[in-house]
Design a protein around this motif. Structure first.
Motif, mmCIF file in Angstrom:
data_model
loop_
_atom_site.group_PDB
_atom_site.id
_atom_site.type_symbol
_atom_site.label_atom_id
_atom_site.label_comp_id
_atom_site.label_asym_id
_atom_site.label_seq_id
_atom_site.Cartn_x
_atom_site.Cartn_y
_atom_site.Cartn_z
ATOM 1 N N LEU A 267 0.831 -1.208 0.000
ATOM 2 C CA LEU A 267 0.000 0.000 0.000
ATOM 3 C C LEU A 267 0.869 1.264 0.000
ATOM 4 C CD1 LEU A 267 -2.949 -0.994 2.393
ATOM 5 C CD2 LEU A 267 -2.498 -1.708 0.050
ATOM 6 N N VAL A 268 1.890 1.247 -0.833
ATOM 7 C CA VAL A 268 2.860 2.340 -0.893
ATOM 8 C C VAL A 268 2.884 3.000 -2.276
ATOM 9 C CG1 VAL A 268 5.350 2.858 -0.777
ATOM 10 C CG2 VAL A 268 4.320 1.287 0.861
ATOM 11 N N PHE A 269 2.820 2.174 -3.347
ATOM 12 C CA PHE A 269 3.000 2.755 -4.688
ATOM 13 C C PHE A 269 1.887 3.734 -5.062
ATOM 14 C CE2 PHE A 269 6.592 1.362 -7.375
ATOM 15 C CZ PHE A 269 7.316 0.729 -6.383
ATOM 16 N N GLU A 270 0.726 3.614 -4.424
ATOM 17 C CA GLU A 270 -0.343 4.584 -4.723
ATOM 18 C C GLU A 270 -0.074 5.934 -4.062
ATOM 19 O OE1 GLU A 270 -0.328 1.712 -2.911
ATOM 20 O OE2 GLU A 270 -2.445 1.136 -2.803
ATOM 21 N N HIS A 271 1.045 6.029 -3.302
ATOM 22 C CA HIS A 271 1.437 7.314 -2.698
ATOM 23 C C HIS A 271 2.733 7.842 -3.312
ATOM 24 C CE1 HIS A 271 -1.706 6.564 0.167
ATOM 25 N NE2 HIS A 271 -1.171 5.399 0.453
ATOM 26 N N ILE A 272 3.255 7.152 -4.331
ATOM 27 C CA ILE A 272 4.532 7.531 -4.940
ATOM 28 C C ILE A 272 4.269 8.253 -6.262
ATOM 29 C CG2 ILE A 272 6.667 6.640 -5.966
ATOM 30 C CD1 ILE A 272 6.707 4.456 -3.907
ATOM 31 N N ALA A 273 4.856 9.439 -6.406
ATOM 32 C CA ALA A 273 4.607 10.240 -7.617
ATOM 33 C C ALA A 273 5.264 9.605 -8.847
ATOM 34 C CB ALA A 273 5.148 11.659 -7.406
ATOM 35 N N LEU A 274 6.502 9.135 -8.697
ATOM 36 C CA LEU A 274 7.264 8.656 -9.861
ATOM 37 C C LEU A 274 7.538 7.161 -9.706
ATOM 38 C CD1 LEU A 274 9.787 11.644 -9.972
ATOM 39 C CD2 LEU A 274 7.729 11.326 -11.387
ATOM 40 N N ILE A 275 6.714 6.346 -10.349
ATOM 41 C CA ILE A 275 6.878 4.904 -10.098
ATOM 42 C C ILE A 275 8.005 4.288 -10.928
ATOM 43 C CG2 ILE A 275 4.522 4.534 -9.288
ATOM 44 C CD1 ILE A 275 3.959 3.113 -11.987
ATOM 45 N N ASP A 276 8.349 4.880 -12.072
ATOM 46 C CA ASP A 276 9.399 4.247 -12.891
ATOM 47 C C ASP A 276 10.772 4.292 -12.199
ATOM 48 O OD1 ASP A 276 7.769 3.569 -15.389
ATOM 49 O OD2 ASP A 276 7.325 5.673 -15.035
ATOM 50 N N PRO A 277 11.190 5.475 -11.687
ATOM 51 C CA PRO A 277 12.473 5.463 -10.961
ATOM 52 C C PRO A 277 12.422 4.604 -9.699
ATOM 53 C CG PRO A 277 11.613 7.723 -11.184
ATOM 54 C CD PRO A 277 10.652 6.821 -11.882
ATOM 55 N N ALA A 278 11.254 4.505 -9.063
ATOM 56 C CA ALA A 278 11.151 3.665 -7.856
ATOM 57 C C ALA A 278 11.334 2.190 -8.227
ATOM 58 C CB ALA A 278 9.799 3.884 -7.177
ATOM 59 N N LEU A 279 10.738 1.769 -9.344
ATOM 60 C CA LEU A 279 10.883 0.366 -9.772
ATOM 61 C C LEU A 279 12.311 0.090 -10.246
ATOM 62 C CD1 LEU A 279 7.418 0.023 -11.483
ATOM 63 C CD2 LEU A 279 8.246 -1.407 -9.599
ATOM 64 N N ALA A 280 12.930 1.084 -10.893
ATOM 65 C CA ALA A 280 14.310 0.907 -11.347
ATOM 66 C C ALA A 280 15.236 0.738 -10.139
ATOM 67 C CB ALA A 280 14.741 2.107 -12.186
ATOM 68 N N GLU A 281 14.955 1.484 -9.087
ATOM 69 C CA GLU A 281 15.775 1.410 -7.872
ATOM 70 C C GLU A 281 15.589 0.054 -7.181
ATOM 71 O OE1 GLU A 281 18.198 2.859 -6.894
ATOM 72 O OE2 GLU A 281 18.218 3.390 -4.769
ATOM 73 N N LEU A 282 14.361 -0.414 -7.178
ATOM 74 C CA LEU A 282 14.092 -1.740 -6.591
ATOM 75 C C LEU A 282 14.817 -2.827 -7.376
ATOM 76 C CD1 LEU A 282 10.364 -2.462 -5.745
ATOM 77 C CD2 LEU A 282 12.382 -2.845 -4.358
ATOM 78 N N GLU A 283 14.737 -2.705 -8.689
ATOM 79 C CA GLU A 283 15.387 -3.688 -9.558
ATOM 80 C C GLU A 283 16.899 -3.685 -9.303
ATOM 81 O OE1 GLU A 283 17.298 -5.406 -13.020
ATOM 82 O OE2 GLU A 283 17.498 -3.340 -12.388
ATOM 83 N N ARG A 284 17.444 -2.503 -9.081
ATOM 84 C CA ARG A 284 18.890 -2.376 -8.860
ATOM 85 C C ARG A 284 19.322 -3.102 -7.578
ATOM 86 N NH1 ARG A 284 22.279 0.329 -5.807
ATOM 87 N NH2 ARG A 284 20.693 1.561 -4.740
ATOM 88 N N VAL A 285 18.545 -2.933 -6.507
ATOM 89 C CA VAL A 285 19.004 -3.492 -5.222
ATOM 90 C C VAL A 285 18.696 -4.979 -5.065
ATOM 91 C CG1 VAL A 285 18.888 -1.259 -4.039
ATOM 92 C CG2 VAL A 285 16.934 -2.816 -3.886
ATOM 93 N N MET A 286 17.867 -5.541 -5.995
ATOM 94 C CA MET A 286 17.498 -6.952 -5.849
ATOM 95 C C MET A 286 18.414 -7.886 -6.627
ATOM 96 S SD MET A 286 13.365 -7.016 -5.802
ATOM 97 C CE MET A 286 13.332 -8.776 -5.569
ATOM 98 N N ARG A 287 18.615 -9.063 -6.054
ATOM 99 C CA ARG A 287 19.375 -10.096 -6.764
ATOM 100 C C ARG A 287 18.481 -10.762 -7.806
ATOM 101 N NH1 ARG A 287 21.187 -11.881 -1.285
ATOM 102 N NH2 ARG A 287 23.057 -10.644 -0.974
ATOM 103 N N PRO A 288 19.066 -11.218 -8.938
ATOM 104 C CA PRO A 288 18.262 -11.956 -9.925
ATOM 105 C C PRO A 288 17.583 -13.153 -9.255
ATOM 106 C CG PRO A 288 20.423 -11.417 -10.814
ATOM 107 C CD PRO A 288 20.468 -11.032 -9.355
ATOM 108 N N GLY A 289 16.337 -13.380 -9.630
ATOM 109 C CA GLY A 289 15.585 -14.498 -9.030
ATOM 110 C C GLY A 289 14.831 -14.091 -7.777
ATOM 111 N N GLY A 290 15.008 -12.834 -7.347
ATOM 112 C CA GLY A 290 14.355 -12.376 -6.119
ATOM 113 C C GLY A 290 12.855 -12.174 -6.301
#
Ligand code: SAM
Length: 239
Positions: free
Chosen positions: A107-130
């Motif tokens: 229940l967080v992304f509906e409060h985030i203005a810019l979802i593309d940079p947020a998803l890119a940041e998540l993708e960056r910090v996660m290991r493949p297969g996560g």
């Protein structure tokens, strides 16, 4: 301008945490528990006062919780239970690349203005297969302007669920309780799915559970909307 979440964290903490909200206790927390991996390091993005983080820590994960609102992170730290907490935003997590095995945004992304940079940041910090669990207020059936309509002017009277404008993205301040204004961003479901897949995630599972029994018991009229989901649960795999 003060962040509404900083100003109104007490509303969220009082109404939705520590067992106060049946949608969390009966539905959201069990769903997350069921789909999280058994071990590894997890990021709880937009952790609030830490209810998801504590659950994951109890399950055996090593958890980092992140939230921009100091009032949330401070209570999370005092409620303890194992996770570490940091003040920060979804677009700048401040963790090393490929250092977490799982992430939850509840229940967080509906409060985030810019979802593309947020998803890119998540993708960056996660290991493949996560595993990435994304929980949202249902983006189709809970759009701004949606709600139960009891139309007594029609003959015979009609009751139905009105869906507000769905395809247009919207940014609204909603009064969720008297004097408590929170900013919501509405986006169609396709916007979320396409943004996540373009960021490097693959959709594995989607759930649209019926409203929780404890929620329905709160008002007689809720029974009429028992087939209208309030929650959307999406499980992604980081490629
Ligand atoms: C509805 S609460 C959910 C809290 C927690 N995830 C839970 O389920 O209990 C939304 C949270 O998102 C946080 N938030 C708002 N904007 C954010 C952003 N840009 N990045 C990360 N978190 C954000 C708020 O501070 C707030 O604590």
């Amino acid at each position: 301008m003060t962040d509404p979440w900083e100003e109104h964290a007490d509303w969220w903490q009082r109404e939705f945490t520590n067992g106060a909200d049946p949608e969390y206790t009966e539905q959201i927390l069990p769903l997350i528990q069921q789909h999280l991996p058994r071990s590894g390091r997890m990021l709880d993005m937009g952790c609030g006062e830490g209810q998801v983080a504590r659950l994951a820590a109890e399950k055996g994960l090593q958890v980092v919780g992140l939230d921009p609102a100091f009032t949330q992170v401070a209570l999370a730290a005092s409620r303890a239970g194992g996770p570490e907490y940091f003040q920060g935003s979804a677009t700048d997590v401040g963790l090393a690349t490929a250092c977490v095995d799982a992430a939850v945004a509840c229940l967080v992304f509906e409060h985030i203005a810019l979802i593309d940079p947020a998803l890119a940041e998540l993708e960056r910090v996660m290991r493949p297969g996560g595993t990435f669990l994304l929980l949202l207020n249902h983006p189709l059936l809970q759009t701004p302007g949606s709600g139960w309509i009891d139309d007594q002017v029609l003959d015979p009277p009609e009751q139905y669920w009105r869906v507000g404008p769905y395809l247009s993205e919207a940014n609204t301040m909603e009064e969720v309780e008297q004097g408590v204004f929170i900013r919501f961003y509405h986006r169609p479901l396709s916007r979320y799915i396409n943004a996540a897949t373009e960021a490097g995630f693959r959709l594995e599972r989607m759930e649209e559970p019926a409203p929780a029994a404890g929620f329905m018991a709160r008002a007689d009229e809720y029974a009429a909307a028992s087939s209208i989901p309030r929650l959307m649960f999406l499980k992604f795999l980081k490629l």
